[in-house]
Write a protein that holds these residues in place. Structure first.
Motif, mmCIF file in Angstrom:
data_model
loop_
_atom_site.group_PDB
_atom_site.id
_atom_site.type_symbol
_atom_site.label_atom_id
_atom_site.label_comp_id
_atom_site.label_asym_id
_atom_site.label_seq_id
_atom_site.Cartn_x
_atom_site.Cartn_y
_atom_site.Cartn_z
ATOM 1 N N ASP A 139 0.918 -0.970 -0.169
ATOM 2 C CA ASP A 139 0.179 0.302 -0.118
ATOM 3 C C ASP A 139 0.392 1.145 -0.134
ATOM 4 O OD1 ASP A 139 -2.402 1.815 -0.138
ATOM 5 O OD2 ASP A 139 -2.431 1.102 2.139
ATOM 6 N N ASP A 141 0.628 3.887 -1.392
ATOM 7 C CA ASP A 141 -0.039 5.453 -1.218
ATOM 8 C C ASP A 141 -0.709 5.645 0.041
ATOM 9 O OD1 ASP A 141 -2.337 4.061 -1.407
ATOM 10 O OD2 ASP A 141 -2.204 5.268 -3.271
ATOM 11 N N ARG A 142 -0.809 4.363 0.655
ATOM 12 C CA ARG A 142 -1.352 4.843 2.212
ATOM 13 C C ARG A 142 -2.185 4.645 2.631
ATOM 14 N NH1 ARG A 142 2.752 1.696 2.699
ATOM 15 N NH2 ARG A 142 4.623 2.490 3.756
ATOM 16 N N ASN A 143 -3.298 4.731 1.352
ATOM 17 C CA ASN A 143 -5.173 5.122 1.316
ATOM 18 C C ASN A 143 -5.461 3.340 1.979
ATOM 19 O OD1 ASN A 143 -4.979 3.087 -0.405
ATOM 20 N ND2 ASN A 143 -5.962 4.078 -2.129
ATOM 21 N N GLY A 144 -4.566 3.172 2.397
ATOM 22 C CA GLY A 144 -5.789 1.618 3.047
ATOM 23 C C GLY A 144 -6.097 0.694 2.043
ATOM 24 N N SER A 147 -4.087 -0.617 -4.753
ATOM 25 C CA SER A 147 -4.268 -1.180 -6.443
ATOM 26 C C SER A 147 -3.323 -1.910 -7.164
ATOM 27 C CB SER A 147 -4.282 0.338 -6.849
ATOM 28 O OG SER A 147 -3.129 0.460 -7.075
ATOM 29 N N LYS A 176 -9.720 -3.380 -5.921
ATOM 30 C CA LYS A 176 -8.775 -3.360 -4.670
ATOM 31 C C LYS A 176 -8.387 -4.458 -4.240
ATOM 32 C CE LYS A 176 -11.804 0.344 -4.044
ATOM 33 N NZ LYS A 176 -12.529 0.761 -3.371
#
Length: 189
Positions: A139, A141-144, A147, A176
């Motif tokens: 992860d 981009d650390r968005n949880g 992708s 995701k």
């Protein structure tokens, strides 16, 4: 004589490796995702099989005639399967043969996808001691969520082929990958 060598090699491989993918990895000493004639020669020598038959055996296994043995061709050797040597016009006339041919191609494609996923899984579990650490790396981009682009970046970083890994770890097919999906598919948690 080559068919005897082929059978002996198949027997040795099945005795020493419980999974086709692991046998393929062991032979692929260059980590190139294919086996070259020198790698085949090496394994013949290890198993004390006639090294002078390496080229002719290689030619039999390399059914695509592209100068390398890919995983699909190797799995045919490992499992003792033969591709149908049927001209294209005969395949079109006989729907039963065509269906069988398509089934073989589908199994080959699935075997290649499994190899990609197993290789990715091996790299991730070797590199990270926990699902949490692996997820944090994936992860980026650390968005949880992870992708497809983030999976592809890791595949490139690990020098693995871009393929269908995302399809196999995205359990709910929403595009995701969550922490739970990483834990379930890569760490069997």
């Amino acid at each position: 004589m080559t068919s005897q060598t082929e059978q002996a090699l198949r027997d040795h491989l099945s005795q020493h490796f419980t999974q086709c993918y692991k046998a393929f990895q062991a032979l692929d000493v260059h980590n190139s995702n294919h086996i070259e004639v020198d790698e085949l020669r090496r394994i013949l020598a290890i198993y004390n099989l006639p090294v002078n038959q390496a080229e002719s055996l290689f030619s039999r296994i390399d059914t695509k005639k592209d100068g390398v043995i890919d995983y699909q061709e190797f799995s045919d050797l490992y499992f003792g399967r033969k591709r149908p040597d049927v001209p294209e016009d005969v395949l079109k006339k006989d729907s039963l043969v065509e269906a069988e041919y398509e089934a073989v191609r589908k199994r080959e494609s699935e075997a290649a996808e499994t190899m990609e996923e197993e290789k990715f899984r091996d790299h991730v579990t070797r590199k990270f001691s926990s699902a949490r650490k692996a997820f944090l790396k994936l992860d980026q981009d650390r968005n949880g969520m992870v992708s497809k682009q983030e999976i592809n970046q890791i595949l490139e970083e690990f020098n693995l082929p871009l393929g269908h890994v995302m399809d196999n770890i995205d359990l709910n097919h929403d595009g995701k990958v969550s922490y739970i999906e990483v834990a379930k598919t890569l760490f069997d948690i």
